[in-house]
Design a protein around this motif. Structure first.
Motif, mmCIF file in Angstrom:
data_model
loop_
_atom_site.group_PDB
_atom_site.id
_atom_site.type_symbol
_atom_site.label_atom_id
_atom_site.label_comp_id
_atom_site.label_asym_id
_atom_site.label_seq_id
_atom_site.Cartn_x
_atom_site.Cartn_y
_atom_site.Cartn_z
ATOM 1 N N ARG A 22 6.870 40.123 -16.657
ATOM 2 C CA ARG A 22 8.265 39.381 -16.965
ATOM 3 C C ARG A 22 8.973 39.225 -15.859
ATOM 4 O O ARG A 22 9.762 38.201 -15.510
ATOM 5 C CB ARG A 22 9.113 40.610 -17.997
ATOM 6 C CG ARG A 22 8.344 40.587 -19.268
ATOM 7 C CD ARG A 22 9.448 41.554 -20.263
ATOM 8 N NE ARG A 22 10.583 40.776 -20.413
ATOM 9 C CZ ARG A 22 11.090 40.189 -21.199
ATOM 10 N NH1 ARG A 22 10.103 39.559 -22.231
ATOM 11 N NH2 ARG A 22 12.215 40.056 -21.182
ATOM 12 N N PHE A 23 9.188 40.322 -14.692
ATOM 13 C CA PHE A 23 9.770 39.955 -13.540
ATOM 14 C C PHE A 23 9.261 38.778 -12.598
ATOM 15 O O PHE A 23 9.877 37.892 -12.337
ATOM 16 C CB PHE A 23 9.795 41.097 -12.657
ATOM 17 C CG PHE A 23 10.617 40.853 -11.215
ATOM 18 C CD1 PHE A 23 11.986 40.884 -11.406
ATOM 19 C CD2 PHE A 23 9.969 40.811 -10.036
ATOM 20 C CE1 PHE A 23 12.759 40.799 -9.912
ATOM 21 C CE2 PHE A 23 10.545 40.556 -8.889
ATOM 22 C CZ PHE A 23 11.857 40.586 -8.923
ATOM 23 N N VAL A 24 7.933 38.986 -12.460
ATOM 24 C CA VAL A 24 7.414 37.671 -11.638
ATOM 25 C C VAL A 24 7.359 36.112 -12.306
ATOM 26 O O VAL A 24 7.763 35.455 -11.778
ATOM 27 C CB VAL A 24 5.705 38.035 -11.110
ATOM 28 C CG1 VAL A 24 5.162 37.007 -10.551
ATOM 29 C CG2 VAL A 24 5.932 39.114 -10.258
ATOM 30 N N ILE A 25 7.048 36.338 -13.683
ATOM 31 C CA ILE A 25 6.875 35.080 -14.496
ATOM 32 C C ILE A 25 8.436 34.486 -14.425
ATOM 33 O O ILE A 25 8.458 33.120 -14.691
ATOM 34 C CB ILE A 25 6.270 35.273 -15.859
ATOM 35 C CG1 ILE A 25 4.874 35.627 -15.554
ATOM 36 C CG2 ILE A 25 6.418 33.892 -16.551
ATOM 37 C CD1 ILE A 25 3.870 34.800 -15.118
ATOM 38 N N GLY A 26 9.297 35.342 -14.554
ATOM 39 C CA GLY A 26 10.830 34.923 -14.691
ATOM 40 C C GLY A 26 11.323 34.312 -13.319
ATOM 41 O O GLY A 26 12.402 33.589 -13.597
#
Length: 228
Positions: free
Chosen positions: A217-221
């Motif tokens: 979620r952090f990287v895709i965000g």
């Protein structure tokens, strides 16, 4: 030595694909080929850029797939693909290769070897090692993660452990294959130092069990809007 450059008809893509498969199951065999090059051509690094060309093409395809999955505008999609290839792969790769090349020659060269001339790690071979180590990262964080996005993007405990475990496995593979590459060089000693970052990766993964951080979620965000 002669380098093929961008003459695609001279590149051995079949051999490059075979090496990618070997990196997943027997990475030592890929690096043993460098010993043969040293004996026959007096250098460790690849002559054929087909391996790098394939990785760039795979990254282009992966970037396009993520952009389509998140319905990104064309401008954002192009920026994503350029960023993945030029920054994540090439710039980071060149930087890591330079650091490992410098540290290997500065601190890890074995003393007392009976060579008529000083033997050193080639910068191009350090870059080769990075490219080899990057391939499992690509499989796990670009291909497997893409297939599991519907699960990994959930803001729950199990998806969080799966996502963080995927990143931990990818970076562990990177450091292990880097270690394997430098281990095959008889001019070096104490190559186990390349394994030490794995301890930090394991520690971060253990912390992620407690902390509410989902790596996917952090990287895709950073690139696309992710629903809460």
């Amino acid at each position: 030595r002669r380098v093929h450059g961008v003459r695609f008809h001279l590149m051995d893509f079949d051999y490059a694909l075979a090496q990618m498969v070997q990196l997943c199951f027997a990475p030592h065999s890929v690096f043993r080929a460098s010993k043969h090059r040293k004996l026959t051509k007096n250098h460790w690094s690849r002559d054929d850029p087909a391996f790098v060309v394939l990785q760039v093409l795979f990254l282009l395809a992966a970037g396009a797939a993520y952009a389509l999955a998140f319905q990104a505008p064309w401008g954002r999609a192009v920026r994503l693909i350029v960023w993945e290839v030029l920054v994540h792969y090439l710039l980071f790769g060149l930087s890591i290769a330079t650091v490992t090349w410098y540290l290997s020659n500065k601190y890890l060269l074995a003393r007392g070897l009976s060579h008529s001339t000083r033997q050193e790690v080639e910068w191009l071979h350090a870059f080769d090692i990075h490219c080899n180590a990057f391939f499992p990262v690509f499989l796990l964080l670009y291909v497997v993660q893409y297939a599991l996005l519907p699960v990994l993007l959930h803001d729950a405990f199990v998806p969080r452990i799966m996502a963080n475990g995927l990143y931990a496995a990818a970076f562990t593979c990177y450091h292990y294959i880097s270690f394997t590459g430098f281990l095959e060089l008889p001019i070096l000693h104490n190559q186990q130092y390349f394994l030490y970052p794995i301890a930090g990766i394991v520690a971060l993964f253990v912390c992620s069990i407690v902390l509410p951080i989902n790596a996917t979620r952090f990287v895709i965000g950073l690139y696309f809007p992710v629903a809460g």
